[in-house]
Every structure is written in structure tokens, then in C-alpha cells.
Design an enzyme around this catalytic site. Structure first.
Site, PDB file in Angstrom:
ATOM      1  N   ASP A 236       0.814  -1.214   0.000  1.00  0.00           N
ATOM      2  CA  ASP A 236       0.000   0.000   0.000  1.00  0.00           C
ATOM      3  C   ASP A 236       0.854   1.274   0.000  1.00  0.00           C
ATOM      4  O   ASP A 236       2.012   1.258   0.419  1.00  0.00           O
ATOM      5  CB  ASP A 236      -0.883   0.041   1.259  1.00  0.00           C
ATOM      6  CG  ASP A 236      -2.060  -0.913   1.164  1.00  0.00           C
ATOM      7  OD1 ASP A 236      -2.073  -1.759   0.255  1.00  0.00           O
ATOM      8  OD2 ASP A 236      -2.955  -0.812   2.025  1.00  0.00           O
TER       9      ASP A 236
ATOM     10  N   HIS B 273       3.788  -2.277   3.124  1.00  0.00           N
ATOM     11  CA  HIS B 273       3.840  -0.926   2.539  1.00  0.00           C
ATOM     12  C   HIS B 273       5.154  -0.745   1.801  1.00  0.00           C
ATOM     13  O   HIS B 273       6.225  -0.871   2.420  1.00  0.00           O
ATOM     14  CB  HIS B 273       3.698   0.130   3.635  1.00  0.00           C
ATOM     15  CG  HIS B 273       2.367   0.110   4.327  1.00  0.00           C
ATOM     16  ND1 HIS B 273       2.071  -0.784   5.322  1.00  0.00           N
ATOM     17  CD2 HIS B 273       1.244   0.842   4.123  1.00  0.00           C
ATOM     18  CE1 HIS B 273       0.818  -0.582   5.726  1.00  0.00           C
ATOM     19  NE2 HIS B 273       0.294   0.400   5.015  1.00  0.00           N
TER      20      HIS B 273
HETATM   21 ZN    ZN Z   1      -2.597   3.258   3.134  1.00  0.00          ZN
END
Ligand code: ZN
Length: 198
Positions: A7, A149
Site C-alpha cells: 500500500d 507498505h
Molecule cells: Zn494506506
């Protein structure tokens, strides 16, 4: 099979580092991108796509969708989809709502599958490979959707260890759409997915 999801990117360096690791292990992942970052790093978006990975929508500006009106939600999603489509030629469909925040209005407004996760690496919090790797691998199971991430450099070495383990233990590491399709789910409808565990 399991799906690694990244993400908040793309990032100018870490995303490419992760692409190199994925290709080393013949693995594929899903990158839920912010429209604002896709606009900044179109070359990275292109490389993610050209390497056979999946790109999903993580909204334009990472606002909590439960606090927005339907029109604002639509704008966040559609502008991001259009930006990515302009770069890759393919309109992304999967949506990951920022913070995993959803409610009835979000579900009714977005006409795409909403992809949450069932394994949280907490990589944004620990920024520490020694904490990230066990959180992901301690209870890994067929059908898992794992949250990472690609904007944090500390996530990169963790991805190397996670992939090494998964490949050595005969997990197929594929995109979210590939995994959900393989498990027989219909991705043409709005539906919330946390995993493909069965
Ligand atoms: Zn996010």
C-alpha cells in the site's frame, strides 16, 4: 497460495527494490497505489505493471472514506483509476480503502471489490525486519492476504525473507485477483474480501 499486497506507493526507490526481489523469486504482488504518488512516479507504475504485477486503487489522497460523501468517494477512486489507466493502459478494479475503513455508504458507493487483509505486518509501525517477518510468517496459511507498505525502506529486507520462506515452503505467491479467481470468487461484483482462506 498467498497474496502480498503493498500500500501507499509507488515510491521512487523502494518499489523498484521490491520488484527486483519479486522477480528473483518468480513471485507477483498487488500494489494498491495512491493516485497522488502514481502521478509523481509514472515510470515506477509502468515497471510494476510491465513486470506482471497487479495494480489496485488506494484512493488519490488517502482520506478515510467513511468521512467522505458519496461524490467525494467516487472522485477519490475514479481519479486514481483514470491516472493508472492512462499510464498502463489498463483500468484497475480492486480497491483498498485507506485504514481499511468501510461502512455501508462506502460499500454502496464503490462498484468494485473491496480488498482488506487478514495478515497485518505492522511494517509502518515497527519499521523493523525482525518484527515484520515473524508477524507475517507465524500463522501464514493458504489464502492469506498480507498487508505491507512499499513506501518504507525497512520493509524491503523483510520482503526478501518472507518470499524466501514462502517459496521454500511451496506457496504460490500471486496477485489478489489471481488468487481470488483461483479460489472461485466472482470479482465482477462489489464484495468485501479479507482473505481467500476456505
Ligand atoms: Zn494506506
Amino acid at each position: 497460495m498467498v497474496a502480498l499486497t503493498f500500500d501507499d506507493g509507488p515510491h521512487s526507490k523502494n518499489t523498484d527494490d521490491i520488484l527486483n526481489i519479486l522477480s528473483k523469486y518468480n513471485a507477483y504482488a498487488t500494489f494498491f497505489m495512491l493516485g497522488s504518488n502514481a502521478e509523481k512516479y509514472p515510470d515506477v507504475v509502468k515497471r510494476v505493471f510491465d513486470a506482471g504485477n497487479e495494480i489496485g486503487i488506494h484512493t488519490w489522497s488517502h482520506k478515510e472514506l467513511t468521512k467522505l460523501s458519496s461524490d467525494e468517494i467516487k472522485k477519490e477512486v475514479d481519479n486514481t483509476a483514470s491516472k493508472i489507466e492512462k499510464i498502463t493502459g489498463k483500468r484497475p478494479t480492486l480497491v483498498r480503502p485507506p485504514y481499511g475503513s468501510i461502512n455501508e455508504n462506502v460499500k454502496n458507493t464503490i462498484d468494485n471489490p473491496l480488498i482488506l487483509w487478514n495478515v497485518d505486518s505492522l511494517d509502518w509501525k515497527s519499521r523493523d525486519k525482525e518484527k515484520i517477518v515473524p508477524l507475517v510468517l507465524n500463522d501464514v496459511q493458504d489464502g492469506d492476504i498480507i498487508l505491507l507498505h512499499d513506501i518504507h525502506s525497512t520493509t524491503v529486507p523483510a520482503v526478501e525473507e518472507i518470499l524466501k520462506y514462502l517459496v521454500e515452503n511451496d506457496y504460490q505467491v500471486i496477485t489478489v485477483s489471481q488468487m481470488l479467481n483461483a479460489k472461485g470468487y466472482d470479482l465482477t461484483k462489489t464484495r468485501v474480501f479479507y482473505s481467500a482462506r476456505q
